[in-house]
Motif scaffolding. Sequence first.
Motif, mmCIF file in Angstrom:
data_model
loop_
_atom_site.group_PDB
_atom_site.id
_atom_site.type_symbol
_atom_site.label_atom_id
_atom_site.label_comp_id
_atom_site.label_asym_id
_atom_site.label_seq_id
_atom_site.Cartn_x
_atom_site.Cartn_y
_atom_site.Cartn_z
ATOM 1 N N SER A 33 0.861 -1.099 0.070
ATOM 2 C CA SER A 33 -0.077 -0.146 0.092
ATOM 3 C C SER A 33 0.894 1.368 0.021
ATOM 4 C CB SER A 33 -0.895 0.041 1.320
ATOM 5 O OG SER A 33 -0.077 -0.101 2.306
ATOM 6 N N GLU A 34 0.325 2.158 -0.629
ATOM 7 C CA GLU A 34 0.909 3.621 -0.667
ATOM 8 C C GLU A 34 0.230 4.616 -0.078
ATOM 9 O OE1 GLU A 34 2.570 4.005 -4.546
ATOM 10 O OE2 GLU A 34 4.312 2.935 -4.354
ATOM 11 N N THR A 35 0.811 5.744 0.371
ATOM 12 C CA THR A 35 0.151 6.914 1.000
ATOM 13 C C THR A 35 -0.384 7.878 -0.131
ATOM 14 O OG1 THR A 35 2.170 7.964 1.167
ATOM 15 C CG2 THR A 35 1.434 6.565 3.034
ATOM 16 N N PRO A 36 -1.410 8.603 -0.008
ATOM 17 C CA PRO A 36 -1.910 9.304 -0.883
ATOM 18 C C PRO A 36 -0.860 10.457 -1.227
ATOM 19 C CG PRO A 36 -3.659 9.027 0.794
ATOM 20 C CD PRO A 36 -2.233 8.472 1.311
ATOM 21 N N ASN A 37 -1.022 11.019 -2.469
ATOM 22 C CA ASN A 37 -0.061 12.012 -2.675
ATOM 23 C C ASN A 37 -0.533 13.355 -1.933
ATOM 24 O OD1 ASN A 37 1.546 10.662 -4.603
ATOM 25 N ND2 ASN A 37 0.260 11.361 -6.357
ATOM 26 N N ALA A 38 0.617 14.357 -1.756
ATOM 27 C CA ALA A 38 0.333 15.527 -0.929
ATOM 28 C C ALA A 38 0.325 16.751 -1.847
ATOM 29 C CB ALA A 38 1.452 15.647 0.023
ATOM 30 N N GLY A 39 -0.263 16.475 -2.927
ATOM 31 C CA GLY A 39 -0.391 17.526 -3.967
ATOM 32 C C GLY A 39 0.009 17.345 -5.364
ATOM 33 N N ALA A 40 -0.060 18.191 -6.195
ATOM 34 C CA ALA A 40 0.340 17.686 -7.763
ATOM 35 C C ALA A 40 1.623 17.127 -7.913
ATOM 36 C CB ALA A 40 0.024 19.137 -8.546
ATOM 37 N N GLY A 41 2.612 17.788 -7.006
ATOM 38 C CA GLY A 41 3.948 17.430 -7.359
ATOM 39 C C GLY A 41 4.374 16.238 -6.330
ATOM 40 N N ALA A 42 3.418 15.544 -5.516
ATOM 41 C CA ALA A 42 3.988 14.746 -4.711
ATOM 42 C C ALA A 42 4.231 13.365 -5.182
ATOM 43 C CB ALA A 42 2.790 14.537 -3.482
ATOM 44 N N LYS A 43 5.261 12.764 -4.543
ATOM 45 C CA LYS A 43 5.602 11.105 -4.875
ATOM 46 C C LYS A 43 4.975 10.048 -3.429
ATOM 47 C CE LYS A 43 9.483 12.726 -7.539
ATOM 48 N NZ LYS A 43 10.938 12.798 -7.751
ATOM 49 N N ALA A 44 4.529 9.186 -4.185
ATOM 50 C CA ALA A 44 4.041 8.199 -3.210
ATOM 51 C C ALA A 44 5.151 7.264 -2.733
ATOM 52 C CB ALA A 44 3.045 7.105 -3.757
ATOM 53 N N ILE A 45 5.230 6.858 -1.329
ATOM 54 C CA ILE A 45 6.273 6.194 -0.731
ATOM 55 C C ILE A 45 5.850 5.139 0.016
ATOM 56 C CG2 ILE A 45 8.409 6.464 0.902
ATOM 57 C CD1 ILE A 45 8.658 8.160 -1.496
ATOM 58 N N PRO A 46 6.357 3.801 -0.096
ATOM 59 C CA PRO A 46 5.886 2.887 0.651
ATOM 60 C C PRO A 46 6.062 2.988 2.099
ATOM 61 C CG PRO A 46 7.355 2.073 -1.008
ATOM 62 C CD PRO A 46 7.469 3.579 -0.919
ATOM 63 N N ASP A 47 4.921 2.219 3.056
ATOM 64 C CA ASP A 47 5.100 2.576 4.351
ATOM 65 C C ASP A 47 6.580 2.115 5.051
ATOM 66 O OD1 ASP A 47 2.425 3.625 4.363
ATOM 67 O OD2 ASP A 47 1.651 1.644 4.939
ATOM 68 N N ILE A 48 6.794 2.754 6.194
ATOM 69 C CA ILE A 48 7.889 2.382 6.647
ATOM 70 C C ILE A 48 7.612 1.774 8.198
ATOM 71 C CG2 ILE A 48 9.977 3.009 7.893
ATOM 72 C CD1 ILE A 48 10.428 5.422 5.662
ATOM 73 N N ILE A 49 8.137 0.566 8.481
ATOM 74 C CA ILE A 49 7.827 -0.217 9.534
ATOM 75 C C ILE A 49 9.121 -0.047 10.628
ATOM 76 C CG2 ILE A 49 7.366 -2.495 10.800
ATOM 77 C CD1 ILE A 49 5.294 -1.148 8.656
ATOM 78 N N VAL A 50 8.593 0.274 11.837
ATOM 79 C CA VAL A 50 9.649 0.461 12.668
ATOM 80 C C VAL A 50 9.464 -0.314 13.946
ATOM 81 C CG1 VAL A 50 11.095 2.243 14.353
ATOM 82 C CG2 VAL A 50 10.265 2.919 12.221
ATOM 83 N N GLU A 51 10.105 -1.188 14.473
ATOM 84 C CA GLU A 51 9.752 -2.003 15.662
ATOM 85 C C GLU A 51 10.625 -1.722 16.802
ATOM 86 O OE1 GLU A 51 10.528 -6.288 14.596
ATOM 87 O OE2 GLU A 51 9.175 -5.965 12.989
ATOM 88 N N THR A 52 9.849 -1.628 18.018
ATOM 89 C CA THR A 52 10.802 -1.468 19.237
ATOM 90 C C THR A 52 10.096 -2.175 20.468
ATOM 91 O OG1 THR A 52 11.761 0.189 20.660
ATOM 92 C CG2 THR A 52 9.507 0.980 19.950
#
Length: 511
Positions: A33-52
């Motif tokens: 899944s990818e996050t929605p773009n933040a505007g006309a020039g935005a690029k979608a980035i895969p989610d980042i998982i951090v474990e602690t």
Amino acid sequence: MKMRLLGFIVTGAALVLTFQNCAPQAHFSSLASETPNAGAGAKAIPDIIVETKMNTAIDFVADITSAPVADKITFIAVNNGAALNGKIEILDLATYKFKYSPNYGFRGTDNILATVTDKEGVAIQFNIKASVGNAFQQFKPALAIRGMGCIQCHAQVASNIVTDFGFSSSYFMAQGSPSNITWTSGSVYGDHGNNFYTVAIPADKSIIVPQAPLPTAIATQSGTSTLAAYLKSQLAKSIYATSKGAQVQEKKSVYIGAPTDANISTAFQLTSTERMKYFKDSDAAVALSGLKDEGTFFQNSGTLNCEGDLAVRGPLLLENLTINSKTGCRLYVMGSVFIYGAITYSNNDTTRNLQITSSKSISLGLGTVKKNGNYCNTTDNYALNPTGYGTSSLVNRYSSFWTVPGNFIRASSNPKAFGDTILAEAALIEAKKGVLYDAGCRTEGRSVSFERILLNAPLIHSRYEGNVSGTVIAEVSIMSLNKFKFTYDEVFNTVPVFPFLDRSVYLDIVE
């Protein structure tokens, strides 16, 4: 290694607990899944998982190859309208280095939407999912079993399997067993009957094993040099078409275990006289009720209201359990657990679940197979072979039939002696409650399924034949062969998993 001491004050109980935590490592994975773009020039980035771990801050670098030179980065919580359960900080704007600090006592998943803007106003967005107290969601195992020799036979497994066949011990692939027990017979730590090819697993799932060279004699006989290569060769000749396509993933190391009494006592800071201690998930979580201390064991009494982490010192009897838990009930038992009948939830919350970890054993539906002098099931092995099987599935599993010298566990090199201590705990319950009957003698019978359940102990044995939606983690586990279907339950992607234990205690997979 950097150590920190943290205090935890429990409202109304006048308890001050101290936790000691080691600095964790970050784990990243790209999701579909990818996050929605933040505007006309935005690029979608895969989610980042951090474990602690719980109560432990973590530094991490977001590996974003398409990231612009950031002018500013902002964060907002996307926790269904709720605020963050921790704090996110920028350590280095140029390298996308961040620090996430969970609130003290929080366990669960914090969802954070990051927006990066460069000097030209071009923006990108990505999600940071901070998983606190959940160590195995990347691997999604239905089974994590050291000794696959018996449970594998015609097993129906719809999700990933983690195993090591006892690697790093003297009984790996049945080594160290008596002379009449070989890697293809007897020991659960071998490939009993040389029949791993009878496991049914979907083509898109994996068997996860450590980097484990086979003993020379077995390598020669099998024509393979490593555990991974051997399992691949078995899958290639599978009787199931889907299993032929399943993958074998080789990891640097795999640890499958269970906590000791000391692990649980230390994690909960139990004094020598304390029998029980409970920590709610939040101030809004339900107060503990529905669990009775019988003096020599614990038993559910009415609906079990539990929404957090509960440690008990002594055996636990759960019979026809109804549980009220929105976020999950996690039981840490210093002793054996005996479960009879179905486990039901009184609510429909998507995060409801039950997790049980035991320092000794978990038994589902085991007990006496005769009632009023007659076998309850005249067609099973107990009635057909009474000399070999006896009259109690508890005795059969823990002190006679299944305690051959090859079935070692870390807690004891004497399977029968260890099993006899479990029978002694069952006797404490029977002294007050009466005979513990096998599922075949009970009104529910053996067709009982379990969902949203996570079980962990050195030994896990069952007489029920229904499906299991969840995860079973054990050194040795004997189930009703060709009856269960094991499926990982997706609820464990989002809820904490034994957050009071370090994952090195029960399931640790190193890439």
